[in-house]
Structure formats: C-alpha cells, structure tokens
Write a protein that holds these residues in place. Sequence first.
Motif, PDB file in Angstrom:
ATOM      1  N   GLN A  12       9.519   0.608 -11.263  1.00  0.00           N
ATOM      2  CA  GLN A  12       9.067  -0.518 -10.441  1.00  0.00           C
ATOM      3  C   GLN A  12       7.890  -1.261 -11.077  1.00  0.00           C
ATOM      4  O   GLN A  12       7.181  -1.985 -10.378  1.00  0.00           O
ATOM      5  CB  GLN A  12       8.661  -0.010  -9.043  1.00  0.00           C
ATOM      6  N   ILE A  13       7.696  -1.129 -12.376  1.00  0.00           N
ATOM      7  CA  ILE A  13       6.535  -1.727 -13.046  1.00  0.00           C
ATOM      8  C   ILE A  13       6.426  -3.231 -12.772  1.00  0.00           C
ATOM      9  O   ILE A  13       5.323  -3.763 -12.630  1.00  0.00           O
ATOM     10  CB  ILE A  13       6.544  -1.429 -14.571  1.00  0.00           C
ATOM     11  N   SER A  14       7.543  -3.936 -12.629  1.00  0.00           N
ATOM     12  CA  SER A  14       7.486  -5.383 -12.401  1.00  0.00           C
ATOM     13  C   SER A  14       7.029  -5.737 -10.989  1.00  0.00           C
ATOM     14  O   SER A  14       6.620  -6.872 -10.741  1.00  0.00           O
ATOM     15  CB  SER A  14       8.852  -6.017 -12.676  1.00  0.00           C
ATOM     16  N   ASN A  15       7.048  -4.776 -10.066  1.00  0.00           N
ATOM     17  CA  ASN A  15       6.619  -5.030  -8.687  1.00  0.00           C
ATOM     18  C   ASN A  15       5.218  -4.504  -8.381  1.00  0.00           C
ATOM     19  O   ASN A  15       4.690  -4.770  -7.304  1.00  0.00           O
ATOM     20  CB  ASN A  15       7.611  -4.398  -7.703  1.00  0.00           C
ATOM     21  N   ILE A  16       4.630  -3.767  -9.299  1.00  0.00           N
ATOM     22  CA  ILE A  16       3.300  -3.192  -9.088  1.00  0.00           C
ATOM     23  C   ILE A  16       2.229  -4.234  -9.399  1.00  0.00           C
ATOM     24  O   ILE A  16       2.303  -4.923 -10.413  1.00  0.00           O
ATOM     25  CB  ILE A  16       3.093  -1.951  -9.987  1.00  0.00           C
ATOM     26  N   LEU A  17       1.244  -4.350  -8.516  1.00  0.00           N
ATOM     27  CA  LEU A  17       0.099  -5.225  -8.786  1.00  0.00           C
ATOM     28  C   LEU A  17      -0.862  -4.419  -9.655  1.00  0.00           C
ATOM     29  O   LEU A  17      -1.646  -3.612  -9.162  1.00  0.00           O
ATOM     30  CB  LEU A  17      -0.554  -5.667  -7.475  1.00  0.00           C
ATOM     31  N   LEU A  18      -0.766  -4.625 -10.959  1.00  0.00           N
ATOM     32  CA  LEU A  18      -1.434  -3.765 -11.942  1.00  0.00           C
ATOM     33  C   LEU A  18      -2.947  -3.722 -11.801  1.00  0.00           C
ATOM     34  O   LEU A  18      -3.566  -2.698 -12.081  1.00  0.00           O
ATOM     35  CB  LEU A  18      -1.039  -4.191 -13.355  1.00  0.00           C
ATOM     36  N   GLU A  19      -3.555  -4.818 -11.354  1.00  0.00           N
ATOM     37  CA  GLU A  19      -5.014  -4.819 -11.242  1.00  0.00           C
ATOM     38  C   GLU A  19      -5.512  -3.921 -10.112  1.00  0.00           C
ATOM     39  O   GLU A  19      -6.689  -3.606 -10.049  1.00  0.00           O
ATOM     40  CB  GLU A  19      -5.542  -6.245 -11.045  1.00  0.00           C
ATOM     41  N   GLY A  20      -4.610  -3.478  -9.242  1.00  0.00           N
ATOM     42  CA  GLY A  20      -5.030  -2.666  -8.101  1.00  0.00           C
ATOM     43  C   GLY A  20      -4.784  -1.176  -8.240  1.00  0.00           C
ATOM     44  O   GLY A  20      -5.016  -0.425  -7.301  1.00  0.00           O
ATOM     45  N   ILE A  21      -4.340  -0.715  -9.402  1.00  0.00           N
ATOM     46  CA  ILE A  21      -4.062   0.710  -9.578  1.00  0.00           C
ATOM     47  C   ILE A  21      -5.362   1.471  -9.799  1.00  0.00           C
ATOM     48  O   ILE A  21      -6.182   1.089 -10.636  1.00  0.00           O
ATOM     49  CB  ILE A  21      -3.142   0.956 -10.790  1.00  0.00           C
ATOM     50  N   THR A  22      -5.547   2.552  -9.041  1.00  0.00           N
ATOM     51  CA  THR A  22      -6.667   3.457  -9.295  1.00  0.00           C
ATOM     52  C   THR A  22      -6.128   4.878  -9.348  1.00  0.00           C
ATOM     53  O   THR A  22      -5.304   5.263  -8.524  1.00  0.00           O
ATOM     54  CB  THR A  22      -7.761   3.375  -8.216  1.00  0.00           C
ATOM     55  N   ILE A  23      -6.573   5.614 -10.343  1.00  0.00           N
ATOM     56  CA  ILE A  23      -6.209   7.028 -10.479  1.00  0.00           C
ATOM     57  C   ILE A  23      -7.501   7.813 -10.541  1.00  0.00           C
ATOM     58  O   ILE A  23      -8.369   7.525 -11.368  1.00  0.00           O
ATOM     59  CB  ILE A  23      -5.373   7.280 -11.753  1.00  0.00           C
ATOM     60  N   GLU A  24      -7.625   8.784  -9.646  1.00  0.00           N
ATOM     61  CA  GLU A  24      -8.812   9.632  -9.628  1.00  0.00           C
ATOM     62  C   GLU A  24      -8.396  11.029 -10.055  1.00  0.00           C
ATOM     63  O   GLU A  24      -7.636  11.702  -9.367  1.00  0.00           O
ATOM     64  CB  GLU A  24      -9.430   9.676  -8.238  1.00  0.00           C
ATOM     65  N   GLN A  25      -8.858  11.427 -11.241  1.00  0.00           N
ATOM     66  CA  GLN A  25      -8.543  12.754 -11.757  1.00  0.00           C
ATOM     67  C   GLN A  25      -9.747  13.659 -11.559  1.00  0.00           C
ATOM     68  O   GLN A  25     -10.848  13.343 -12.000  1.00  0.00           O
ATOM     69  CB  GLN A  25      -8.162  12.676 -13.232  1.00  0.00           C
ATOM     70  N   VAL A  26      -9.514  14.775 -10.893  1.00  0.00           N
ATOM     71  CA  VAL A  26     -10.575  15.717 -10.558  1.00  0.00           C
ATOM     72  C   VAL A  26     -10.355  16.985 -11.373  1.00  0.00           C
ATOM     73  O   VAL A  26      -9.238  17.483 -11.449  1.00  0.00           O
ATOM     74  CB  VAL A  26     -10.569  16.038  -9.050  1.00  0.00           C
ATOM     75  N   LEU A  27     -11.389  17.498 -11.989  1.00  0.00           N
ATOM     76  CA  LEU A  27     -11.259  18.657 -12.861  1.00  0.00           C
ATOM     77  C   LEU A  27     -11.451  19.976 -12.121  1.00  0.00           C
ATOM     78  O   LEU A  27     -11.769  20.985 -12.721  1.00  0.00           O
ATOM     79  CB  LEU A  27     -12.259  18.553 -14.018  1.00  0.00           C
ATOM     80  N   THR A  28     -11.244  19.971 -10.819  1.00  0.00           N
ATOM     81  CA  THR A  28     -11.341  21.201 -10.035  1.00  0.00           C
ATOM     82  C   THR A  28      -9.990  21.457  -9.381  1.00  0.00           C
ATOM     83  O   THR A  28      -8.989  20.877  -9.766  1.00  0.00           O
ATOM     84  CB  THR A  28     -12.434  21.052  -8.946  1.00  0.00           C
ATOM     85  N   SER A  29      -9.969  22.287  -8.360  1.00  0.00           N
ATOM     86  CA  SER A  29      -8.720  22.585  -7.659  1.00  0.00           C
ATOM     87  C   SER A  29      -8.332  21.480  -6.678  1.00  0.00           C
ATOM     88  O   SER A  29      -7.274  21.531  -6.065  1.00  0.00           O
ATOM     89  CB  SER A  29      -8.836  23.914  -6.915  1.00  0.00           C
TER      90      SER A  29
END
Length: 80
Positions: A12-29
């Motif tokens: 669905q890459i063509s439908n995603i509003l790319l400027e609004g993606i946030t990924i939060e990676q946490v190095l714990t459990s």
Amino acid sequence: MSERFLIAGVNQISNILLEGITIEQVLTSVVDTCSFSIKSVQPSEGDEIIIELSGVRVFAGIIDSVKLARSTGGLNIWDV
C-alpha cells in the motif's frame, strides 16, 4: 530494491502519507510501535503490517486501532 509497506500482504506504499509515519523502537521488553495515515484504503484492526526499506525490514506488527481522521469529497484518510 524498493520500499514496501505491506498491509495484510498487499503493498500500500502509494496510499501511505509518508510524512506521517512514525516508528518508535524500544530497546527493552516494551513493544515497538508504528503510526501512520493512509488514504483510500481502510485497513482493519488485526491486519499485519510489514515495512521494508531497501529490502530491510524496519517494522512488523499488527494493527490495533484504525480511526477515520478526515473525509474530503470522497477521499477518506485513516489514522492507524
């Protein structure tokens, strides 16, 4: 290699509003999280998400919330 944003196995890459993606990676459990907005296609809670950049998986998870953010003249945008 290209970018892929798979929702329930469909790119669905063509439908995603790319400027609004946030990924939060946490190095714990604690679980990593991702949020984004998508137009035209309403995903379902429980759908699998896989995000790949240049062939490298940067996120994978399950949708837990979908909300209609706005609707303008037949174009719907959902916050996931």
